[in-house]
Design a protein around this motif. Sequence first.
Motif, PDB file in Angstrom:
ATOM      1  N   ALA A   1       1.731  10.763   7.963  1.00 54.55           N
ATOM      2  CA  ALA A   1       1.943   9.810   6.880  1.00 54.55           C
ATOM      3  C   ALA A   1       3.022   8.797   7.253  1.00 54.55           C
ATOM      4  N   ALA A   2       4.068   9.286   7.900  1.00 53.18           N
ATOM      5  CA  ALA A   2       5.156   8.388   8.318  1.00 53.18           C
ATOM      6  C   ALA A   2       4.615   7.344   9.295  1.00 53.18           C
ATOM      7  N   ARG A   3       3.783   7.792  10.254  1.00 50.94           N
ATOM      8  CA  ARG A   3       3.205   6.858  11.234  1.00 50.94           C
ATOM      9  C   ARG A   3       2.373   5.776  10.538  1.00 50.94           C
ATOM     10  N   GLN A   4       1.553   6.198   9.578  1.00 48.08           N
ATOM     11  CA  GLN A   4       0.707   5.227   8.869  1.00 48.08           C
ATOM     12  C   GLN A   4       1.553   4.247   8.059  1.00 48.08           C
ATOM     13  N   ALA A   5       2.562   4.783   7.381  1.00 45.08           N
ATOM     14  CA  ALA A   5       3.417   3.924   6.559  1.00 45.08           C
ATOM     15  C   ALA A   5       4.149   2.902   7.424  1.00 45.08           C
ATOM     16  N   VAL A   6       4.625   3.354   8.572  1.00 47.91           N
ATOM     17  CA  VAL A   6       5.354   2.450   9.471  1.00 47.91           C
ATOM     18  C   VAL A   6       4.403   1.397  10.050  1.00 47.91           C
ATOM     19  N   ALA A   7       3.178   1.825  10.407  1.00 48.61           N
ATOM     20  CA  ALA A   7       2.202   0.861  10.929  1.00 48.61           C
ATOM     21  C   ALA A   7       1.886  -0.211   9.873  1.00 48.61           C
ATOM     22  N   LEU A   8       1.726   0.220   8.623  1.00 53.63           N
ATOM     23  CA  LEU A   8       1.435  -0.727   7.549  1.00 53.63           C
ATOM     24  C   LEU A   8       2.602  -1.671   7.267  1.00 53.63           C
ATOM     25  N   ALA A   9       3.798  -1.198   7.576  1.00 49.74           N
ATOM     26  CA  ALA A   9       4.991  -2.034   7.339  1.00 49.74           C
ATOM     27  C   ALA A   9       5.233  -2.998   8.501  1.00 49.74           C
TER      28      ALA A   9
ATOM     29  N   PRO B   1       0.821  -1.208   0.000  1.00 48.33           N
ATOM     30  CA  PRO B   1       0.000   0.000   0.000  1.00 48.33           C
ATOM     31  C   PRO B   1       0.861   1.267   0.000  1.00 48.33           C
ATOM     32  N   ILE B   2       0.270   2.348  -0.511  1.00 52.53           N
ATOM     33  CA  ILE B   2       0.952   3.644  -0.551  1.00 52.53           C
ATOM     34  C   ILE B   2       0.338   4.577   0.470  1.00 52.53           C
ATOM     35  N   VAL B   3       1.184   5.290   1.185  1.00 49.91           N
ATOM     36  CA  VAL B   3       0.721   6.402   2.000  1.00 49.91           C
ATOM     37  C   VAL B   3       1.306   7.653   1.357  1.00 49.91           C
ATOM     38  N   LEU B   4       0.419   8.594   1.044  1.00 49.32           N
ATOM     39  CA  LEU B   4       0.845   9.764   0.288  1.00 49.32           C
ATOM     40  C   LEU B   4       0.613  11.039   1.079  1.00 49.32           C
ATOM     41  N   ARG B   5       1.641  11.848   1.097  1.00 44.65           N
ATOM     42  CA  ARG B   5       1.497  13.195   1.643  1.00 44.65           C
ATOM     43  C   ARG B   5       1.859  14.161   0.521  1.00 44.65           C
ATOM     44  N   LEU B   6       0.912  15.065   0.247  1.00 38.34           N
ATOM     45  CA  LEU B   6       1.041  15.983  -0.872  1.00 38.34           C
ATOM     46  C   LEU B   6       0.779  17.378  -0.341  1.00 38.34           C
ATOM     47  N   ASP B   7       1.755  18.246  -0.479  1.00 31.42           N
ATOM     48  CA  ASP B   7       1.564  19.601   0.047  1.00 31.42           C
ATOM     49  C   ASP B   7       2.270  20.591  -0.883  1.00 31.42           C
TER      50      ASP B   7
END
Length: 382
Positions: free
Chosen positions: A370-378, A336-342
């Motif tokens: 986003a980092a927290r979500q990506a790490v949780a998914l990993a 899965p991708i976690v995306l942060r766009l700003d």
Amino acid sequence: MDLFEYQGKRYFARYGIPTSAGGVADTVDEVVAQAQRAGYPVVVKAQVKVGGRGKAGGIKLARDAAEARAHATAILGMDIKGHRVRRVWVEHASDIAREYYASFTLDRAAKLHLCMVSAKGGVDIEEVAATDAGAIARLHVDPVDGLALERAAALVEEAGLDPEARGQAAELLVALYRCYTEGDCDLAEINPLILTTEGRVHALDAKVTLDDNAAYRHPEWEEFAETETLDERERLAKEKGLNYIGLSGSVGIIANGAGLAMSTLDVVNQVGGSAANFLDVGGGANADVMAAALEVINSDAAVRSIFVNIFGGITRCDEVAKGIVEALGRVDLRSPIVLRLDGTNAEAGHEILADHVSDRLIVDETMLGAARQAVALAGGAR
Ligand code: GDP
Ligand code: MN
């Protein structure tokens, strides 16, 4: 680009830095032939781009053909810290009286070249630096001034090299400085630099890192590129022209700009995760670049989630969003991708993404979130 020891020694030789006579071999028979040519006793040295070969059993002295054969058999194919030995360097063995250390590298903070010399070479120089910093003499060299022989002489004296070694060592330092600057090295290191029992000073090892940014003015580096050992991910990334460095974690990283990519690695670390790579897609985060980036990350079996961190400046977020959507249609992603766009046109970007958001494409407003979500998914924090 890092060079193998044998390539480093050939590079040194061009600048008149003395080394022992020798040659490379890829088979046991070739080792014996090279040993014959170099003259016994010889030293058989594993060619891998990693330090501590001696301690790992990758460097052995041989007094005759039988010993050379035995060592070659043991060393060829050996695994040293994950690096398979496919080639050895065979040179005439030196009678060592003293082992020193010498190097040139760039001190970015000082904006000057840094020369380090120590009379305590041969062992782990990092350990000497940590436990006995005074044993390393340092000299900053302004590239405009260059390195004069007198300053090199003062440095080797300060480092406490034996009096009979000083003259040759100072001359060698001047040659090494030329090699490092004219040869466009990021690092030119000799450990150990030896004084032989016959009173000669020469380089017993060579660690050379070339500055890839200077490759355009060194067509002769082509031979080094041929033997470069990239891992599969890095080979693929290079083929696709991406600015990629493989790491050992589980969160794949895509960011635009080297600074943001570095910060993204830091943030992943901060929340307890570990990055699988560094990847800067620069300003051109269009569909082609995004698809290439996702493909390379997808090829990494260790990746469990992908953190795409984009800050729009000149790069517009709506263009990036379009690129991501199109790339997703082309690459069959495992993670899965976690995306942060700003940044520039972020709202328009989010609108484009709205229809595609799912548990496989998660959008988070902040870099930390986003980092927290990506790490949780990993698989969560370590
Ligand atoms: P590294 O362990 O990967 O840094 O490999 P080096 O090339 O520095 O060699 C490690 C050690 O092997 C040196 O510090 C020496 O003690 C020893 N060694 C290497 N070449 C010779 C040689 O020609 N003669 C002797 N006597 N020892 C050697
Ligand atoms: Mn060494």
